[in-house]
Design a protein around this motif. Structure first.
Motif, mmCIF file in Angstrom:
data_model
loop_
_atom_site.group_PDB
_atom_site.id
_atom_site.type_symbol
_atom_site.label_atom_id
_atom_site.label_comp_id
_atom_site.label_asym_id
_atom_site.label_seq_id
_atom_site.Cartn_x
_atom_site.Cartn_y
_atom_site.Cartn_z
ATOM 1 N N ALA A 156 -64.237 -41.803 -2.187
ATOM 2 C CA ALA A 156 -65.464 -42.590 -2.357
ATOM 3 C C ALA A 156 -65.345 -43.552 -3.537
ATOM 4 O O ALA A 156 -65.818 -44.696 -3.460
ATOM 5 N N PHE A 157 -64.720 -43.112 -4.626
ATOM 6 C CA PHE A 157 -64.464 -44.017 -5.760
ATOM 7 C C PHE A 157 -63.573 -45.176 -5.313
ATOM 8 O O PHE A 157 -63.834 -46.338 -5.641
ATOM 9 N N CYS A 158 -62.515 -44.861 -4.577
ATOM 10 C CA CYS A 158 -61.608 -45.914 -4.109
ATOM 11 C C CYS A 158 -62.332 -46.896 -3.201
ATOM 12 O O CYS A 158 -62.122 -48.109 -3.287
ATOM 13 N N ARG A 159 -63.172 -46.372 -2.316
ATOM 14 C CA ARG A 159 -63.940 -47.260 -1.434
ATOM 15 C C ARG A 159 -64.847 -48.182 -2.253
ATOM 16 O O ARG A 159 -64.972 -49.373 -1.953
ATOM 17 N N ALA A 160 -65.474 -47.641 -3.296
ATOM 18 C CA ALA A 160 -66.350 -48.452 -4.145
ATOM 19 C C ALA A 160 -65.582 -49.571 -4.838
ATOM 20 O O ALA A 160 -66.141 -50.614 -5.168
ATOM 21 N N LEU A 161 -64.282 -49.343 -5.056
ATOM 22 C CA LEU A 161 -63.459 -50.338 -5.752
ATOM 23 C C LEU A 161 -62.649 -51.204 -4.794
ATOM 24 O O LEU A 161 -61.861 -52.041 -5.234
ATOM 25 N N ALA A 162 -62.870 -51.028 -3.496
ATOM 26 C CA ALA A 162 -62.036 -51.710 -2.492
ATOM 27 C C ALA A 162 -62.034 -53.220 -2.672
ATOM 28 O O ALA A 162 -60.991 -53.866 -2.548
ATOM 29 N N ASN A 163 -63.198 -53.793 -2.971
ATOM 30 C CA ASN A 163 -63.297 -55.249 -3.078
ATOM 31 C C ASN A 163 -63.233 -55.739 -4.528
ATOM 32 O O ASN A 163 -63.743 -56.818 -4.841
ATOM 33 N N SER A 164 -62.602 -54.942 -5.394
ATOM 34 C CA SER A 164 -62.361 -55.311 -6.794
ATOM 35 C C SER A 164 -63.640 -55.740 -7.523
ATOM 36 O O SER A 164 -63.715 -56.838 -8.078
ATOM 37 N N PRO A 165 -64.673 -54.885 -7.531
ATOM 38 C CA PRO A 165 -65.904 -55.244 -8.227
ATOM 39 C C PRO A 165 -65.698 -55.290 -9.732
ATOM 40 O O PRO A 165 -64.741 -54.714 -10.256
ATOM 41 N N ARG A 166 -66.586 -55.976 -10.427
ATOM 42 C CA ARG A 166 -66.557 -55.976 -11.884
ATOM 43 C C ARG A 166 -67.216 -54.719 -12.443
ATOM 44 O O ARG A 166 -66.888 -54.277 -13.544
#
Length: 227
Positions: A156-166
């Motif tokens: 879930a953490f990886c999914r949250a970071l999938a689109n390289s958020p700030r």
């Protein structure tokens, strides 16, 4: 000093609750989050931390005050513009992972990227890289039901970071895990923040984990104060 990636200035929010009338939840919240900074948000139940996270994540609007993401003021922006900023710059993790059960760990990370216009090849490479960073290279092709609770939350953490958020916003992300697994998930989060320049605001009841973050803020009386 690095430019703030998330700023809240004088944010207020009230709700109407039946005969009780208006309940003031936030009374002038100020927050500055810098790149690479992991900040704990602690508060008793009902104090308004979920409301604060929703406003910071552009899922709700304040009654007054300003929210800036990457220096951009969000007040008065169209729903379409707020959605675009939320998709590009913000990632969310909740207490329960909400992974799509019919897809593998890798696919759960690939799909948000495809929705954002990334090519399949790029999306697969990023999913592989993120899962490797949190120690799940051998679990890429497993569906959520075949993963432990800690593994699911790391996906879930990886999914949250999938689109390289700030910015990563997390609401009790380890609240459903045992202490050992919670430590493992938290270590993965800190590594991701350090490796990507991500800023994170993490609501948690776990004071031991909070103390390991860069700063601890307490939501008290509708305002943020150092803990």
């Amino acid at each position: 000093m690095s430019e703030a990636i998330l700023e809240l200035s004088g944010v207020t929010k009230a709700y109407k609750r039946g005969e009780a009338g208006e309940v003031q939840v936030l009374r002038g919240v100020d927050l500055v989050l810098k790149p690479g900074e992991v900040v704990a948000l602690v508060a008793p139940s009902g104090a308004g931390k979920s409301t604060l996270l929703h406003i910071a994540g552009l899922l709700d609007t304040p009654d007054a005050g300003e929210v800036r993401v990457g220096g951009q003021a969000m007040q008065g922006r169209s729903d379409r513009r707020r959605t675009a900023v939320r998709r590009a710059d913000l990632g969310f993790v909740y207490q329960f992972h909400h992974l799509l059960p019919e897809f593998t760990a890798a696919e759960n990370i690939i799909l948000p990227q495809l929705a954002n216009g990334v090519s399949r090849t790029e999306a697969e490479a990023r999913a592989e890289s993120l899962l490797a960073r949190v120690g799940l290279s051998q679990r890429m092709e497993h569906r959520p039901a075949a993963l432990s609770g800690g593994e699911q939350q790391r996906v879930a953490f990886c999914r949250a970071l999938a689109n390289s958020p700030r910015v990563l916003l997390a609401d009790e992300p380890t609240g459903n895990l045992d202490p050992g697994t919670s430590d493992q998930v938290f270590a993965a989060l800190m590594d991701l923040a350090a490796g990507t320049g991500l800023g994170a605001l993490i609501a948690t009841h776990n004071l031991d984990l909070a103390a390991r973050m860069d700063r601890v803020l307490r939501l008290e009386g509708g305002r943020l104060v150092p803990a």
